[in-house]
Design an enzyme around this catalytic site. Structure first.
Site, PDB file in Angstrom:
ATOM      1  N   GLY A  48       0.835  -1.189   0.000  1.00  0.00           N
ATOM      2  CA  GLY A  48       0.000   0.000   0.000  1.00  0.00           C
ATOM      3  C   GLY A  48       0.870   1.238   0.000  1.00  0.00           C
ATOM      4  O   GLY A  48       2.037   1.197   0.410  1.00  0.00           O
ATOM      5  N   GLN A  53       2.760  10.001   1.555  1.00  0.00           N
ATOM      6  CA  GLN A  53       4.063   9.325   1.583  1.00  0.00           C
ATOM      7  C   GLN A  53       4.947   9.718   0.411  1.00  0.00           C
ATOM      8  O   GLN A  53       6.142   9.409   0.409  1.00  0.00           O
ATOM      9  CB  GLN A  53       3.870   7.812   1.575  1.00  0.00           C
ATOM     10  CG  GLN A  53       3.236   7.286   2.843  1.00  0.00           C
ATOM     11  CD  GLN A  53       3.177   5.776   2.817  1.00  0.00           C
ATOM     12  OE1 GLN A  53       2.239   5.207   2.288  1.00  0.00           O
ATOM     13  NE2 GLN A  53       4.188   5.118   3.372  1.00  0.00           N
ATOM     14  N   CYS A 100       5.907  -0.024   7.383  1.00  0.00           N
ATOM     15  CA  CYS A 100       5.491   1.140   6.601  1.00  0.00           C
ATOM     16  C   CYS A 100       6.669   1.618   5.766  1.00  0.00           C
ATOM     17  O   CYS A 100       7.785   1.723   6.282  1.00  0.00           O
ATOM     18  CB  CYS A 100       5.038   2.246   7.555  1.00  0.00           C
ATOM     19  SG  CYS A 100       4.491   3.719   6.687  1.00  0.00           S
ATOM     20  N   LEU A 101       6.408   1.916   4.495  1.00  0.00           N
ATOM     21  CA  LEU A 101       7.488   2.376   3.615  1.00  0.00           C
ATOM     22  C   LEU A 101       8.083   3.693   4.098  1.00  0.00           C
ATOM     23  O   LEU A 101       9.205   4.028   3.732  1.00  0.00           O
ATOM     24  CB  LEU A 101       6.961   2.540   2.185  1.00  0.00           C
ATOM     25  CG  LEU A 101       6.517   1.237   1.487  1.00  0.00           C
ATOM     26  CD1 LEU A 101       5.866   1.547   0.145  1.00  0.00           C
ATOM     27  CD2 LEU A 101       7.687   0.285   1.313  1.00  0.00           C
ATOM     28  N   HIS A 142      -4.525   0.936   7.555  1.00  0.00           N
ATOM     29  CA  HIS A 142      -3.186   1.548   7.609  1.00  0.00           C
ATOM     30  C   HIS A 142      -3.112   2.722   6.620  1.00  0.00           C
ATOM     31  O   HIS A 142      -2.646   3.808   6.982  1.00  0.00           O
ATOM     32  CB  HIS A 142      -2.147   0.464   7.269  1.00  0.00           C
ATOM     33  CG  HIS A 142      -0.731   0.932   7.238  1.00  0.00           C
ATOM     34  ND1 HIS A 142       0.238   0.450   8.101  1.00  0.00           N
ATOM     35  CD2 HIS A 142      -0.089   1.833   6.442  1.00  0.00           C
ATOM     36  CE1 HIS A 142       1.393   1.032   7.822  1.00  0.00           C
ATOM     37  NE2 HIS A 142       1.229   1.880   6.828  1.00  0.00           N
ATOM     38  N   GLU A 143      -3.596   2.507   5.378  1.00  0.00           N
ATOM     39  CA  GLU A 143      -3.493   3.561   4.358  1.00  0.00           C
ATOM     40  C   GLU A 143      -4.435   4.727   4.659  1.00  0.00           C
ATOM     41  O   GLU A 143      -4.060   5.888   4.466  1.00  0.00           O
ATOM     42  CB  GLU A 143      -3.776   2.989   2.964  1.00  0.00           C
ATOM     43  CG  GLU A 143      -2.813   1.895   2.515  1.00  0.00           C
ATOM     44  CD  GLU A 143      -1.352   2.260   2.688  1.00  0.00           C
ATOM     45  OE1 GLU A 143      -0.986   3.436   2.534  1.00  0.00           O
ATOM     46  OE2 GLU A 143      -0.562   1.344   3.005  1.00  0.00           O
ATOM     47  N   HIS A 146      -2.956   6.997   7.057  1.00  0.00           N
ATOM     48  CA  HIS A 146      -1.974   7.905   6.454  1.00  0.00           C
ATOM     49  C   HIS A 146      -2.629   9.202   5.982  1.00  0.00           C
ATOM     50  O   HIS A 146      -2.014  10.262   6.004  1.00  0.00           O
ATOM     51  CB  HIS A 146      -1.309   7.258   5.232  1.00  0.00           C
ATOM     52  CG  HIS A 146      -0.067   6.486   5.546  1.00  0.00           C
ATOM     53  ND1 HIS A 146       1.039   7.049   6.137  1.00  0.00           N
ATOM     54  CD2 HIS A 146       0.260   5.189   5.332  1.00  0.00           C
ATOM     55  CE1 HIS A 146       1.990   6.132   6.267  1.00  0.00           C
ATOM     56  NE2 HIS A 146       1.544   4.983   5.790  1.00  0.00           N
TER      57      HIS A 146
HETATM   58 NI    NI Z   1       2.517   3.159   5.745  1.00  0.00          NI
END
Ligand code: NI
Length: 183
Positions: A48, A53, A100-101, A142-143, A146
């Site tokens: 995701g 991000q 998480c990226l 999670h997304e 964000h």
């Molecule tokens: Ni993330």
């Protein structure tokens, strides 16, 4: 079309920690952005990616989730959505591992609703309603977090739920706690 640089915590916290702006209308610019975000997510081996991000103040996210998380050959479902809203969530929650990226190397065991219902705009601008459960529901929560400036460490029940994974001499992955207990 291009791969966009991913922002890490500390790089651009103004965007990463704020509620993003709704898109309201899907135009070519947003469709191109969704395309780039899918490429960027795949390039980073993520499941995701949310627009904050990549430094953008927009309520857009993409996700790519295997239909069966335990089967490596399972087909994947790809989502590109804007202005998502969780309109229903199960009372039942379950803890599961997340990364998480934008937070390199850190893992956490995060409680999430087992089932959710989400309304959003799809790539064509159509309003869709999705019923999600288990891993897919986790990725969506999670997304969507964000898009409201919330990161997974904010959701854990204690610092002992955050850890790194390192390989030991036997080649096994072992947990290294994020927080060292006070002495
Ligand atoms: Ni993330």
């Amino acid at each position: 079309m291009s791969i966009r640089p991913i922002v890490s915590v500390g790089d651009n916290d103004r965007v990463l920690r704020s509620t993003a702006r709704p898109v309201r209308r899907i135009d070519r610019r947003i469709r191109n952005l969704m395309h780039d975000m899918i490429e960027t997510m795949r390039d980073a081996n993520g499941v995701g990616l949310a627009a904050p991000q990549i430094g953008l103040d927009l309520q857009v996210f993409v996700a790519e989730v295997p239909e069966d998380i335990d089967d490596p050959d399972s087909p994947v479902r790809t989502y590109a959505l804007a202005d998502p809203e969780v309109v229903w969530a199960s009372e039942a929650k379950v803890e599961g591992r997340e990364a998480c990226l934008s937070i390199p190397e850190l893992f956490g065991d995060v409680p999430r609703h087992v089932q959710i219902k989400v309304r959003a705009l799809d790539r064509t601008g159509r309003r869709v309603e999705l019923d999600l459960h288990d891993f897919e529901a986790r990725v969506f929560q999670h997304e969507i977090d964000h898009l409201h400036g919330v990161l997974f460490p904010d959701r854990v029940t204690g610092l002992d739920k955050l850890y790194f994974l390192e390989e030991n001499d036997a080649g096994e992955l072992v947990r290294v706690p994020y927080a060292v207990p006070a002495v």
